[in-house]
Design an enzyme around this catalytic site. Structure first.
Site, PDB file in Angstrom:
ATOM      1  N   LYS A 150      45.545  32.950 -18.268  1.00 49.87           N
ATOM      2  CA  LYS A 150      45.371  31.560 -17.856  1.00 49.87           C
ATOM      3  C   LYS A 150      43.928  31.374 -17.388  1.00 49.87           C
ATOM      4  O   LYS A 150      43.452  32.099 -16.515  1.00 49.87           O
ATOM      5  CB  LYS A 150      46.344  31.201 -16.747  1.00 49.87           C
ATOM      6  CG  LYS A 150      46.172  29.783 -16.204  1.00 49.87           C
ATOM      7  CD  LYS A 150      47.099  29.497 -15.047  1.00 49.87           C
ATOM      8  CE  LYS A 150      48.523  29.409 -15.510  1.00 49.87           C
ATOM      9  NZ  LYS A 150      49.432  28.946 -14.423  1.00 49.87           N
ATOM     10  N   MET A 196      45.242  21.563 -15.259  1.00 52.22           N
ATOM     11  CA  MET A 196      44.120  22.293 -14.680  1.00 52.22           C
ATOM     12  C   MET A 196      43.738  23.545 -15.463  1.00 52.22           C
ATOM     13  O   MET A 196      42.649  24.073 -15.249  1.00 52.22           O
ATOM     14  CB  MET A 196      44.440  22.688 -13.228  1.00 52.22           C
ATOM     15  CG  MET A 196      44.663  21.527 -12.288  1.00 52.22           C
ATOM     16  SD  MET A 196      44.976  22.077 -10.601  1.00 52.22           S
ATOM     17  CE  MET A 196      43.465  22.947 -10.225  1.00 52.22           C
ATOM     18  N   GLY A 217      49.420  27.217 -24.657  1.00 51.05           N
ATOM     19  CA  GLY A 217      49.705  25.913 -24.061  1.00 51.05           C
ATOM     20  C   GLY A 217      48.612  25.548 -23.086  1.00 51.05           C
ATOM     21  O   GLY A 217      47.765  26.365 -22.716  1.00 51.05           O
ATOM     22  N   GLY A 250      47.760  22.894 -19.538  1.00 44.23           N
ATOM     23  CA  GLY A 250      48.218  21.978 -18.518  1.00 44.23           C
ATOM     24  C   GLY A 250      47.075  21.142 -17.995  1.00 44.23           C
ATOM     25  O   GLY A 250      45.982  21.077 -18.584  1.00 44.23           O
ATOM     26  N   VAL A 265      46.411  28.347 -21.263  1.00 42.00           N
ATOM     27  CA  VAL A 265      47.013  29.669 -21.352  1.00 42.00           C
ATOM     28  C   VAL A 265      46.831  30.186 -22.779  1.00 42.00           C
ATOM     29  O   VAL A 265      47.127  29.479 -23.751  1.00 42.00           O
ATOM     30  CB  VAL A 265      48.504  29.641 -20.975  1.00 42.00           C
ATOM     31  CG1 VAL A 265      49.102  31.048 -21.048  1.00 42.00           C
ATOM     32  CG2 VAL A 265      48.687  29.075 -19.576  1.00 42.00           C
ATOM     33  N   ASP A 316      55.641  24.228  -6.431  1.00 42.86           N
ATOM     34  CA  ASP A 316      55.839  23.497  -7.685  1.00 42.86           C
ATOM     35  C   ASP A 316      57.011  24.108  -8.470  1.00 42.86           C
ATOM     36  O   ASP A 316      56.911  24.355  -9.673  1.00 42.86           O
ATOM     37  CB  ASP A 316      54.569  23.514  -8.536  1.00 42.86           C
ATOM     38  CG  ASP A 316      54.588  22.445  -9.625  1.00 42.86           C
ATOM     39  OD1 ASP A 316      55.362  21.464  -9.487  1.00 42.86           O
ATOM     40  OD2 ASP A 316      53.856  22.591 -10.620  1.00 42.86           O
TER      41      ASP A 316
END
Length: 572
Positions: free
Chosen positions: A36, A18, A14, A16, A21, A130
């Site tokens: 990551k 920034m 996946g 995101g 992964v 977060d």
């Protein structure tokens, strides 16, 4: 990308905003892990790269069952990376979107695990910043929860440029605390706010503030109080609802002081829920619910009993009707045997006329071996074939008799005519079945009336019992309140002969012991109302008006929130 340092990259899991992964294999520990990697555009920025490494190392120092394990932090060719355990399953966000709402017990267990991980991180100075369902791994099989993505975690106490001076505001707006949105100095209570929003979504099935645009979302979070939480599940403990409402308080001082406090309260709620001493958020009308259940069970038993009686009565009436028809048809068969053998039309006609005088006989056919009607109540069928009935249902088929029922309900009895054991013809006797149907309907109506009357009596009796028990419970509650006020001489009626009699006697024993230990509380002297004359009242009213006018001229000390709150933007 096939290798990153010693890690063998296999597939992308996946990405995101920034980072990306990957699933990778670590030959040193002989296991698959998740790696990551900071995106290239952020990796070129020195501040972003240093921040990623600094905060990744902070997360790597956390070892807790409810926090994802970090194995390694570093950078290869200027690309920072974070190696952590590979988790199979789905995130809490995927679980919320795919399945039914979680049960209250499951929500409490999940919240305890999240709070346990947050408490461990906060004690070591790490703030997640977060917390949201997408950053919570949830294993539906084991119920295990792990906090993910400490990528924007902050180190508590580390000086950081505020948002009003151009510093970053990091997080997900729907789960960010007001002080985090406006860029003020934050502490662990911003994570507690996010936890409250997660619980709100789990309990209510929606976010407290869910707007289409980020600007509207931020405006509502900053200016409006959270809406009242309305649980989807009726068994949600009221204490859990109150805890969630406190967690999403706009003022950090209105929230719990620490995640450890929240964890302790959640564990207490779970323990009390297991003991069954918690009230639920939606009060059920127990006085009506259990009588309805009992009434339903009684209704089921009564319906089964009445159904059995109806079937028995109906079978008895059917047997009587079949017996009458079979007997009459057999008599006719014996009487017409000789005239049929001799082909005596006059004698056959006389016998058919005599037997058809019975009002229940619809028709009578005397048929020879060839299936031709030799005599009948319908003269037009003389010397014709036997008419075929429509929608016939065979009720009995035996060598001595055959009973069929037409679609209209009429019955036909077919009995062979024998002479000296030799079959020479057949009798077709039609009887009116409307009486049988009418009797069945009448029996059904009587059963229905009996059922309704019995149910009304039972429901009234059960409701009266429920009312009596409720009054008894309220009486006991009143006695406990009197004891709480120090009225130890209060007694309940101990002469009852039901289960409450024993409970009331135990209450009286308790009150007697308390009275012996503490005695009676002296009643306070009665209050004496002061006396006023008309002049005093007029003077007091004038003073009050003058104070109100002074307050209006001086103004209020309260300043609107909109005048003191400013969301930082570019150039602020």
């Amino acid at each position: 990308m096939e290798r990153l340092g010693r890690y063998q990259i296999e597939t992308e899991l996946g990405r995101g905003t920034m980072s990306i992964v990957y699933k990778a294999f670590d030959p040193r520990i002989d296991r698959y892990i998740a790696v990551k990697v900071l995106r290239e555009q952020f990796a070129r920025n020195v501040n972003s790269r240093q921040r990623f490494l600094r905060e990744a190392r902070a997360a790597g120092g956390l070892g807790h069952p409810n926090i994802v394990t970090v194995f390694d932090v570093g950078q290869v060719d200027g690309s920072p990376y974070l190696a952590m355990e590979l988790l199979e399953g789905q995130t809490l966000a995927q679980r919320i979107d795919s399945d039914e709402p979680l049960e209250p017990r499951a929500v409490i267990d999940l919240a305890i695990q999240i709070c346990s991980g947050l408490s461990y991180a906060h004690e070591r100075g790490v703030i997640h910043r977060d917390v949201k369902p997408a950053n919570i791994h949830f294993d539906a099989g084991s119920g295990m929860v792990k906090l993910l993505d400490f990528g924007i975690a902050g180190i508590e106490g580390r000086p950081e440029r505020p948002a009003s001076e151009g510093g970053p505001v990091l997080g997900t707006p729907a789960y960010m605390a007001p002080e985090q949105i406006v860029g003020e100095q934050i502490d662990a209570r911003c994570d507690l706010y996010a936890l409250g929003v997660v619980l709100y979504r789990l309990i209510a099935g929606q976010l407290p503030f869910d707007e289409a645009s980020i600007n509207e979302q931020v405006a509502r979070v900053l200016s409006q109080p959270p809406p009242a939480l309305k649980p989807l599940h009726p068994d949600t403990p009221r204490e859990l609802v109150e805890l969630t409402q406190r967690l999403i308080h706009k003022n950090p001082a209105g929230r719990h002081a620490s995640a450890a406090d929240v964890l302790e309260e959640l564990q207490d709620i779970r323990a009390r829920l297991q003991r069954g001493v918690l009230s639920v958020s939606r009060r059920r009308r127990l006085a009506w619910r259990w009588p309805v259940v009992i009434g339903g069970l009684v209704a089921l038993v009564l319906a089964l009993g009445l159904g059995h009686v109806y079937r028995s009565q109906n079978e008895a009436m059917v047997a009587a009707t079949y017996g009458f028809g079979e007997g009459l048809a057999s008599v006719i068969a014996r009487e017409v045997a000789e005239p049929l053998l001799l082909d005596d039309a006059t004698a056959l006609g006389s016998l058919v006329s005599d037997f058809s005088a019975n009002p229940q006989v619809l028709y009578l056919h005397v048929v020879d071996r060839a299936g031709v009607i030799k005599s009948s109540t319908n003269l037009f069928l003389q010397d014709e074939a036997v008419p075929v009935l429509e929608d016939v249902i065979v009720r009995r088929d035996e060598p001595s008799i055959r009973i069929v029922q037409a679609g209209r309900g009429d019955l036909e009895f077919q009995v062979p005519v024998r002479f000296q054991a030799r079959r020479i013809g057949e009798i077709h006797l039609g009887l009116d079945g409307s009486n049988l149907s009418a009797a069945a309907r009448s029996t059904m109506s009587m059963m229905a009336v009996l059922f309704l009357v019995a149910m009304c009596v039972i429901l009234i009796a059960v409701l009266l019992m429920a009312r009596q028990q409720r009054q008894s419970i309220e009486r006991l509650a009143w006695g406990l309140r009197q004891i709480g006020k120090g009225h130890f001489d209060f007694r309940l009626e101990a002469d009852r002969r039901d289960d409450f009699g024993s409970l009331y006697r135990r209450f009286n024993d308790m009150a007697m012991r308390l009275q012996e230990r503490h005695g009676l509380r002296e009643a306070p002297p009665p209050l004496r109302l002061p006396s006023f004359n008309d002049d005093d009242v007029s003077a007091n009213m004038e003073d009050t008006r003058e104070m109100e006018a002074t307050g209006e001229r001086a103004g209020s000390d309260t300043v609107p929130f909109s005048k003191v709150t400013r969301f930082p933007g570019p150039g602020s």
